[in-house]
Design an enzyme around this catalytic site. Structure first.
Site, PDB file in Angstrom:
ATOM      1  CG  ASP A   1      15.582  50.951  20.645  1.00  0.00           C
ATOM      2  OD1 ASP A   1      15.843  52.063  20.169  1.00  0.00           O
ATOM      3  OD2 ASP A   1      15.949  49.884  20.120  1.00  0.00           O
TER       4      ASP A   1
ATOM      5  CG  HIS B   1       7.041  59.626   7.925  1.00  0.00           C
ATOM      6  ND1 HIS B   1       7.684  58.489   8.356  1.00  0.00           N
ATOM      7  CD2 HIS B   1       7.838  60.172   6.973  1.00  0.00           C
ATOM      8  CE1 HIS B   1       8.811  58.336   7.681  1.00  0.00           C
ATOM      9  NE2 HIS B   1       8.928  59.351   6.827  1.00  0.00           N
TER      10      HIS B   1
ATOM     11  CG  HIS C   1       8.702  58.388  12.077  1.00  0.00           C
ATOM     12  ND1 HIS C   1       7.479  57.950  11.572  1.00  0.00           N
ATOM     13  CD2 HIS C   1       8.406  59.166  13.145  1.00  0.00           C
ATOM     14  CE1 HIS C   1       6.506  58.462  12.308  1.00  0.00           C
ATOM     15  NE2 HIS C   1       7.040  59.190  13.275  1.00  0.00           N
TER      16      HIS C   1
ATOM     17  CG  HIS D   1      13.603  58.031  16.700  1.00  0.00           C
ATOM     18  ND1 HIS D   1      13.791  58.041  15.329  1.00  0.00           N
ATOM     19  CD2 HIS D   1      14.705  57.446  17.219  1.00  0.00           C
ATOM     20  CE1 HIS D   1      14.942  57.479  15.043  1.00  0.00           C
ATOM     21  NE2 HIS D   1      15.530  57.108  16.173  1.00  0.00           N
TER      22      HIS D   1
END
Ligand code: 5GP
Ligand code: ZN
Length: 173
Positions: A34, A50, A108, A110
């Protein structure tokens, strides 16, 4: 499987249009650090397709996400024992914001793998209110149970792009 959405930072990372620090990649999923970690070692596990919502990710991809998070978790724990890693880890949070109201900022899907330690700055602001009665819990459980017994026919959810709702789950860095 990979799809690309223009203006999606994670698609740009997957397609090497943006730099990132990748820890794992195969044809379906990728994991990278990150950019603004809650704590050192904070890693994101990301399907290459996506999709904003986890329910729209094909099973063959989504079933790879948790095992990879588990392996990253294990190895972050090992690293935290190495004196030179700088990773402080007493515990781990797996966190997935599945929609804007849940705190999703990158649309998207995650999964966050976040090293945690006592006194760090990560906060979930919970205001659960009054606990429901057993009757109400049973009624909700039964509705979900019935749906789980139906053959799975996932319906795509419309992507949310606006308006931006201030999340009540806040990650403090
Ligand atoms: P969300 O709030 O959607 O669950 O989390 C999005 C995460 O993506 C945040 O923790 C944020 O720091 C991270 N992020 C946003 N932009 C980038 C980027 O360009 N590169 C990387 N590696 N992480 C990013
Ligand atoms: Zn994307």
């Amino acid at each position: 499987m990979a799809t690309e959405q223009v203006n999606c930072v994670f698609c740009s990372i997957i397609n090497r249009k943006l730099p990132s620090s990748i820890v794992y990649e195969d044809e379906d999923i990728i994991a990278f650090m990150d950019i603004n970690p809650v704590n050192k070692g904070h890693t994101l596990v990301v399907p290459k397709i996506h999709e904003q919502y986890m329910c729209d990710i094909p099973d063959e991809t989504s079933q790879k996400i948790f095992p990879l998070a588990q392996r990253i978790n294990k190895n972050l724990r090992r690293l935290s024992e190495a004196s030179d890693s700088g990773i402080k880890l007493e515990a781990v949070n797996l966190f997935l914001a599945d929609g804007i109201a849940a705190g999703q900022e990158v649309y998207h899907s995650h999964l966050h793998v976040i090293p945690r330690f006592k006194g760090d700055s990560f906060k979930l602001h919970n205001q659960y209110g009054t606990p429901p009665s057993r009757q109400e819990l049973d009624a909700t459980a039964n509705r979900i149970k019935q749906l789980l017994q139906e053959p799975s026919t996932p319906q795509p959810i419309q992507s949310q792009t606006s308006p931006k709702i201030v999340p009540d789950v806040i990650i403090h860095n």
